[in-house]
Design an enzyme around this catalytic site. Structure first.
Site, PDB file in Angstrom:
ATOM      1  N   PHE A  52       0.858  -1.290   0.014  1.00  0.00           N
ATOM      2  CA  PHE A  52      -0.032  -0.079   0.016  1.00  0.00           C
ATOM      3  C   PHE A  52       0.946   1.209   0.012  1.00  0.00           C
ATOM      4  O   PHE A  52       0.653   2.204   0.660  1.00  0.00           O
ATOM      5  CB  PHE A  52      -0.949  -0.053   1.331  1.00  0.00           C
ATOM      6  CG  PHE A  52      -1.767  -1.091   1.167  1.00  0.00           C
ATOM      7  CD1 PHE A  52      -3.112  -1.318   0.247  1.00  0.00           C
ATOM      8  CD2 PHE A  52      -1.559  -2.137   1.914  1.00  0.00           C
ATOM      9  CE1 PHE A  52      -3.819  -2.133   0.321  1.00  0.00           C
ATOM     10  CE2 PHE A  52      -2.477  -3.355   1.773  1.00  0.00           C
ATOM     11  CZ  PHE A  52      -3.617  -3.299   1.171  1.00  0.00           C
ATOM     12  N   HIS A  53       1.838   1.246  -0.836  1.00  0.00           N
ATOM     13  CA  HIS A  53       2.639   2.525  -1.025  1.00  0.00           C
ATOM     14  C   HIS A  53       3.311   2.518  -2.430  1.00  0.00           C
ATOM     15  O   HIS A  53       3.182   1.361  -3.222  1.00  0.00           O
ATOM     16  CB  HIS A  53       3.669   2.603   0.045  1.00  0.00           C
ATOM     17  CG  HIS A  53       4.724   1.347   0.042  1.00  0.00           C
ATOM     18  ND1 HIS A  53       4.593   0.427   0.994  1.00  0.00           N
ATOM     19  CD2 HIS A  53       5.730   1.315  -0.708  1.00  0.00           C
ATOM     20  CE1 HIS A  53       5.584  -0.242   0.585  1.00  0.00           C
ATOM     21  NE2 HIS A  53       6.366  -0.022  -0.471  1.00  0.00           N
TER      22      HIS A  53
END
Ligand code: TYD
Length: 137
Positions: A52-53
Site C-alpha cells: 500500500f505504497h
C-alpha cells in the site's frame, strides 16, 4: 502500439542439481541495478495484506523464494497483478507504481533487492496523493 505490461518478470538463472536448488541474482544477469539493500518478508498470515505504497525513485526486484504471494501494481490508470510462486522468476517494480501484496501463503518468503537504502522520504503512502503525483508528473 500495445501498452506495455506493468508486470515485468525476469528469469532468474537456476543452477541447482541433484543436491537441490540454487538460484542466482547478479548484475548483468537477473539484476538490472546495483543492490544497496536486501530485505525479506516472511511469516505474514494469509489474511494480511501489505505494501500500500509507491516509491518516487526506488527500483526493486522481488523474488518469492518460498511459498506464494500475489502482487498488484497500479500506475494511476490501470492495475495488474501476478502471483509469484517461483524462485526462478523475479518481478521488477520501478518507481511510480502503487504496490500491494495479498494472499500470502503461510510459508511465503519474499526477498526484495533494492537499489537504495531505506528512506521514508521516498515513500508515498497515501493512494490519493499517489494518483495526484503520477498525474502531475
Ligand atoms: P513497510 O514499508 O510498511 O512494509 P510493507 O510495505 O511490506 O507493508 O515497512 C514496515 C516497517 O519496516 C516500517 O516501519 C519501515 C520499516 N522498514 C525499514 O526500516 N527498512 C526497510 O528496508 C523496510 C522495507 C522497512
Amino acid at each position: 502500439m500495445a501498452t506495455p505490461s506493468l508486470i515485468q518478470l525476469v528469469d532468474i538463472p537456476q543452477r541447482g542439481d541433484a543436491r537441490g536448488g540454487l538460484s542466482v541474482a547478479e548484475i548483468g544477469g537477473a539484476l538490472p541495478f546495483p543492490v544497496r539493500r536486501v530485505y525479506w518478508i516472511h511469516g505474514t498470515a494469509p489474511s494480511v495484506s501489505r505494501g500500500f505504497h509507491a516509491h518516487k525513485k526506488l527500483h526493486q526486484l522481488c523474488v518469492c523464494v518460498a511459498g506464494s504471494v500475489r502482487l498488484s501494481l497500479f500506475d494511476g490508470r490501470r492495475e495488474e497483478s501476478v502471483v509469484l510462486d517461483s524462485s526462478a522468476k523475479g518481478l521488477l517494480v520501478g518507481p511510480g507504481l502503487w504496490r500491494e501484496m495479498h494472499d500470502f501463503s503461510p510459508d511465503c518468503v519474499l526477498v526484495v533487492f533494492a537499489d537504495a537504502e531505506y528512506d521514508e522520504a521516498d515513500y508515498i503512502r497515501d493512494r490519493d496523493q499517489f494518483i495526484s503525483h503520477v498525474h502531475s508528473s
